[in-house]
Design a protein around this motif. Structure first.
Motif, PDB file in Angstrom:
ATOM      1  N   TYR A 122       6.592  16.181  24.968  1.00 39.01           N
ATOM      2  CA  TYR A 122       6.992  17.604  24.276  1.00 39.01           C
ATOM      3  C   TYR A 122       8.027  18.287  25.024  1.00 39.01           C
ATOM      4  O   TYR A 122       8.598  17.972  26.581  1.00 39.01           O
ATOM      5  CB  TYR A 122       5.943  18.097  25.221  1.00 39.01           C
ATOM      6  CG  TYR A 122       5.980  19.951  25.745  1.00 39.01           C
ATOM      7  CD1 TYR A 122       5.691  21.069  24.523  1.00 39.01           C
ATOM      8  CD2 TYR A 122       5.890  20.451  26.786  1.00 39.01           C
ATOM      9  CE1 TYR A 122       5.963  22.044  24.559  1.00 39.01           C
ATOM     10  CE2 TYR A 122       6.661  21.357  26.916  1.00 39.01           C
ATOM     11  CZ  TYR A 122       6.056  22.829  26.145  1.00 39.01           C
ATOM     12  OH  TYR A 122       6.275  23.795  25.963  1.00 39.01           O
ATOM     13  N   CYS A 162       6.470  27.711  21.804  1.00 37.77           N
ATOM     14  CA  CYS A 162       4.512  26.723  22.615  1.00 37.77           C
ATOM     15  C   CYS A 162       3.947  27.671  22.015  1.00 37.77           C
ATOM     16  O   CYS A 162       4.613  29.354  23.107  1.00 37.77           O
ATOM     17  CB  CYS A 162       4.537  25.997  23.746  1.00 37.77           C
ATOM     18  SG  CYS A 162       3.131  25.699  23.819  1.00 37.77           S
ATOM     19  N   VAL A 163       2.972  28.201  20.868  1.00 39.38           N
ATOM     20  CA  VAL A 163       1.771  29.649  20.907  1.00 39.38           C
ATOM     21  C   VAL A 163       0.356  29.533  21.990  1.00 39.38           C
ATOM     22  O   VAL A 163       0.194  29.940  21.807  1.00 39.38           O
ATOM     23  CB  VAL A 163       1.976  29.582  20.009  1.00 39.38           C
ATOM     24  CG1 VAL A 163       3.108  29.635  18.647  1.00 39.38           C
ATOM     25  CG2 VAL A 163       1.269  28.254  19.254  1.00 39.38           C
ATOM     26  N   CYS A 205      -2.862  20.761  20.499  1.00 39.87           N
ATOM     27  CA  CYS A 205      -2.670  19.077  20.788  1.00 39.87           C
ATOM     28  C   CYS A 205      -3.375  18.852  22.235  1.00 39.87           C
ATOM     29  O   CYS A 205      -3.204  18.000  22.196  1.00 39.87           O
ATOM     30  CB  CYS A 205      -0.883  19.420  21.921  1.00 39.87           C
ATOM     31  SG  CYS A 205      -0.813  20.705  23.366  1.00 39.87           S
ATOM     32  N   ARG A 228       1.617  18.912  27.478  1.00 40.20           N
ATOM     33  CA  ARG A 228       3.202  19.645  27.990  1.00 40.20           C
ATOM     34  C   ARG A 228       3.103  19.507  29.568  1.00 40.20           C
ATOM     35  O   ARG A 228       3.949  19.942  30.626  1.00 40.20           O
ATOM     36  CB  ARG A 228       2.338  20.781  27.918  1.00 40.20           C
ATOM     37  CG  ARG A 228       2.178  21.473  26.107  1.00 40.20           C
ATOM     38  CD  ARG A 228       1.196  22.557  25.872  1.00 40.20           C
ATOM     39  NE  ARG A 228       0.609  22.636  26.268  1.00 40.20           N
ATOM     40  CZ  ARG A 228      -0.390  24.095  26.392  1.00 40.20           C
ATOM     41  NH1 ARG A 228       0.104  25.391  25.850  1.00 40.20           N
ATOM     42  NH2 ARG A 228      -1.247  24.242  27.100  1.00 40.20           N
ATOM     43  N   CYS A 256       0.259  19.560  16.819  1.00 38.76           N
ATOM     44  CA  CYS A 256       1.132  20.896  16.700  1.00 38.76           C
ATOM     45  C   CYS A 256       2.399  20.768  15.702  1.00 38.76           C
ATOM     46  O   CYS A 256       2.643  21.599  15.013  1.00 38.76           O
ATOM     47  CB  CYS A 256       2.319  20.199  18.588  1.00 38.76           C
ATOM     48  SG  CYS A 256       3.201  21.866  18.596  1.00 38.76           S
ATOM     49  N   ILE A 290       0.276  23.305  13.554  1.00 40.53           N
ATOM     50  CA  ILE A 290       0.166  24.820  14.073  1.00 40.53           C
ATOM     51  C   ILE A 290       1.746  24.828  13.723  1.00 40.53           C
ATOM     52  O   ILE A 290       2.274  26.169  13.625  1.00 40.53           O
ATOM     53  CB  ILE A 290       0.226  24.472  15.374  1.00 40.53           C
ATOM     54  CG1 ILE A 290      -1.428  24.836  15.553  1.00 40.53           C
ATOM     55  CG2 ILE A 290       0.141  25.979  16.302  1.00 40.53           C
ATOM     56  CD1 ILE A 290      -2.171  25.041  15.612  1.00 40.53           C
ATOM     57  N   LEU A 321       8.409  20.395  18.110  1.00 41.06           N
ATOM     58  CA  LEU A 321       7.714  20.595  19.386  1.00 41.06           C
ATOM     59  C   LEU A 321       7.536  19.265  20.563  1.00 41.06           C
ATOM     60  O   LEU A 321       8.365  19.374  21.006  1.00 41.06           O
ATOM     61  CB  LEU A 321       7.047  21.902  19.513  1.00 41.06           C
ATOM     62  CG  LEU A 321       6.818  22.189  21.111  1.00 41.06           C
ATOM     63  CD1 LEU A 321       8.161  22.542  21.405  1.00 41.06           C
ATOM     64  CD2 LEU A 321       5.943  24.042  20.903  1.00 41.06           C
TER      65      LEU A 321
HETATM   66  S1  SF4 Z   1      -0.226  22.318  19.946  1.00 46.58           S
HETATM   67 FE1  SF4 Z   1       2.071  22.801  19.908  1.00 46.58          FE
HETATM   68  S2  SF4 Z   1       1.869  25.512  20.307  1.00 46.58           S
HETATM   69 FE2  SF4 Z   1      -0.099  24.660  20.590  1.00 46.58          FE
HETATM   70  S3  SF4 Z   1      -0.172  24.304  22.851  1.00 46.58           S
HETATM   71 FE3  SF4 Z   1       0.544  22.190  21.913  1.00 46.58          FE
HETATM   72  S4  SF4 Z   1       2.155  21.845  22.415  1.00 46.58           S
HETATM   73 FE4  SF4 Z   1       1.855  24.611  22.484  1.00 46.58          FE
END
Ligand code: SF4
Ligand code: SF4
Length: 514
Positions: free
Chosen positions: A279, A307-308, A313, A324, A341, A344, A354
């Motif tokens: 991440y 990151c929203v 993920c 993360r 991710c 998204i 990301l």
């Molecule tokens: S999928 Fe991407 S945006 Fe969503 S929580 Fe995980 S790292 Fe963050």
């Protein structure tokens, strides 16, 4: 400033993070901890416990969302190829020999159609070293890519058994709902169907493993002959099938976390230059949910990262971790979180990546992926081992002979004055054709006679066990033991040289019949 902040705000990826003072361990039972009977566990720290167990140590069953995306498609194609090779392996023949065979019962092994015997233990040892060094080099460079992409356990679990589950039970949400639902007729029927398919697949996997061990012909005999003649084989077939059913239906990701040693020593192999699924904390933090009409730029200006916090993920992760938090022991580099991710990021109009394959140095310092000295050293070792392995295989004689004097026997004096020794002979044919064989004395005049057939032939992949008589003139003897060099010939072509010892009287004029 925390140690992480002093390094640029990034946590270390491979090592256990130092806990800040405010994050002191929580003692589950102070009394028990005082007595040293229970480990201190901080349930807020992901590194203190595994994602698939709750505070009471009970299993947290995972319902990962079905992954979708480019990485999953690549993985599915690769897995299909591997599954094809895996199941076809025992049935494919190269020059009459199986592509792969590990017949522990008869101690006969075939790799790429080359027959190996227990006597080839050096070749096996070097092959094992090549395999282990290959995995080490690969891990140092690419992390646990093997686990997520090539390990048979993950391939079968994620690409076969999990797919069956999605097909019968539906995606993650439907699976949770079904698990929580009362035992209606429909739930019983779906559970029965799923486990029947699981057992059928486990039967196929168990039979394939058996075919790798005893060979495809022996497997067919077990399957189609009178069962009373194959109760041992049938027992193993059942045991293997039950074992695989237990692994794929119940044990699942625990096999990678608890049993497989590879996941454990990966942390000793990874370094800041290893490419892993990671991440991009610098880009993603501070994470926060996306508000309506909020674009990447407006988020940045309000001090937010990309990151929203949608947790997609985490939802797709088959080992239940949150990438993360950094690289963790459970991560098998399956890339499902990358796809989730990226999906998204597409939706919110941001750039993908990301979560991506990257090294810690790349993410923290923007360094390009480097071929480090460590990787170079491991690669040199691997190349040397591959060289030794190839030399051993290519210089391997098509026949392997042992020529030993029969234990307990000394020598016999013949009426014409010559001295005779009795030897036991074993010849293994490692080639792809029957070998007519003949043994000649190479360093002394004398006669060698193989007992049994006049023109002995060693069948393909089998051995010939017989006795041999060697007669020498007393004048040829150098003492009580004489070194002999023998040549093994087939159709006039020298295949192998072997050495043995000939026993005679201390004084060659003495005539003794022991
Ligand atoms: S999928 Fe991407 S945006 Fe969503 S929580 Fe995980 S790292 Fe963050
Ligand atoms: S963190 Fe990502 S790559 Fe690692 S196991 Fe989970 S989904 Fe796969």
């Amino acid at each position: 400033m925390t140690p992480e902040e002093s390094r640029g705000g990034l946590p270390r990826m491979n090592t256990i993070q130092e806990r800040p003072a405010s994050n002191r361990p929580i003692v589950e039972s102070p009394e028990a901890a005082r007595q040293g009977s229970m480990q201190e566990v901080d349930w807020r720290d992901f590194r203190d416990h595994i994602a698939t167990a709750d505070k009471d140590g009970r299993r947290r069953w995972l319902y990962p969302k079905a992954p979708l995306g480019i990485w999953h498609r690549r993985r599915a194609w690769f897995a299909s190829l591997l599954i094809l090779v895996m199941f076809a392996g025992p049935w494919i023949r190269i020059q009459g020999n199986p592509l792969l065979l590990f017949n522990l019962v008869e101690r006969r092994f075939s790799i790429l159609g080359q027959i190996f015997w227990p006597q080839d233990s050096v070749v096996f040892a070097v092959a094992m070293l090549v395999f282990i060094s290959g995995i080490v080099v690969f891990t140092v460079a690419f992390g646990r890519l093997w686990c997520g992409w090539a390990c048979p356990q993950t391939v079968m679990m994620e690409m076969v058994f999990r797919k069956v589950e999605y097909l019968i039970d539906g995606d993650s949400t439907a699976q949770r709902a079904l698990a929580a639902a009362p035992w209606t007729l429909s739930k019983i029927a779906r559970r029965f169907l799923k486990h029947a398919v699981y057992f059928g697949l486990s039967l196929v996997v168990g039979n394939t493993l058996l075919a790798y061990i005893i060979g495809s012909e022996a497997l067919l005999a077990i399957q189609f002959d009178d069962p009373r003649r194959h109760w041992v084989g049938l027992t193993f077939m059942t045991l293997f099938s039950l074992l695989f059913y237990a692994i794929f239906a119940r044990f699942r990701e625990q096999a990678c976390t608890f049993i497989c040693p590879y996941g454990r020593f990966q942390s000793a192999l990874l370094d800041e230059n290893s490419m892993v699924v990671a991440y991009d904390r610098r880009r993603g933090e501070r994470r926060a949910p996306l508000h309506r009409d909020q674009g990447p730029e407006s988020r940045k200006s309000s001090g937010l990262g990309d990151c929203v916090d949608c947790r997609q993920c985490v939802a797709v992760c088959p080992t239940g971790i949150d990438i993360r938090d950094g690289t963790q022991m459970e991560c098998v580099n399956c890339t499902a979180c990358i796809d989730a991710c990226d999906g998204i990021m597409h939706k919110v109009g941001n750039t993908t990546g990301l979560i991506r394959f990257a090294s810690q140095n790349h993410l923290e310092r923007g360094e390009p992926q480097r071929f480090t000295r460590r990787m170079a050293m491991y690669s040199i070792v691997l190349t040397a081992l591959i060289g030794v392995f190839l030399w051993l295989v290519l210089s391997r004689s098509p026949v392997e002979t042992t020529f030993l004097r029969v234990s307990g026997s000394l020598y016999q004096s013949l009426p014409d004055g010559r001295i005779r020794n009795l030897f036991s002979v074993k010849m293994i044919n490692k080639s792809h054709e029957p070998l007519p064989v003949e043994v000649r004395l190479e360093n002394l005049p004398g006669s060698v006679r193989l007992m049994g057939a006049t023109n002995p032939v060693v069948p393909v992949g089998q051995y010939l066990q017989t006795s041999a008589l060697i007669d020498l003139e007393p004048a040829q003897l150098t003492g009580s033991t004489t070194e002999l060099k023998l040549g093994v010939y087939s159709n006039g072509r020298l295949l192998e040289r072997v050495a043995t010892q000939f026993s005679g009287p201390r004084n060659s004029s003495t005539k003794t019949t022991p």
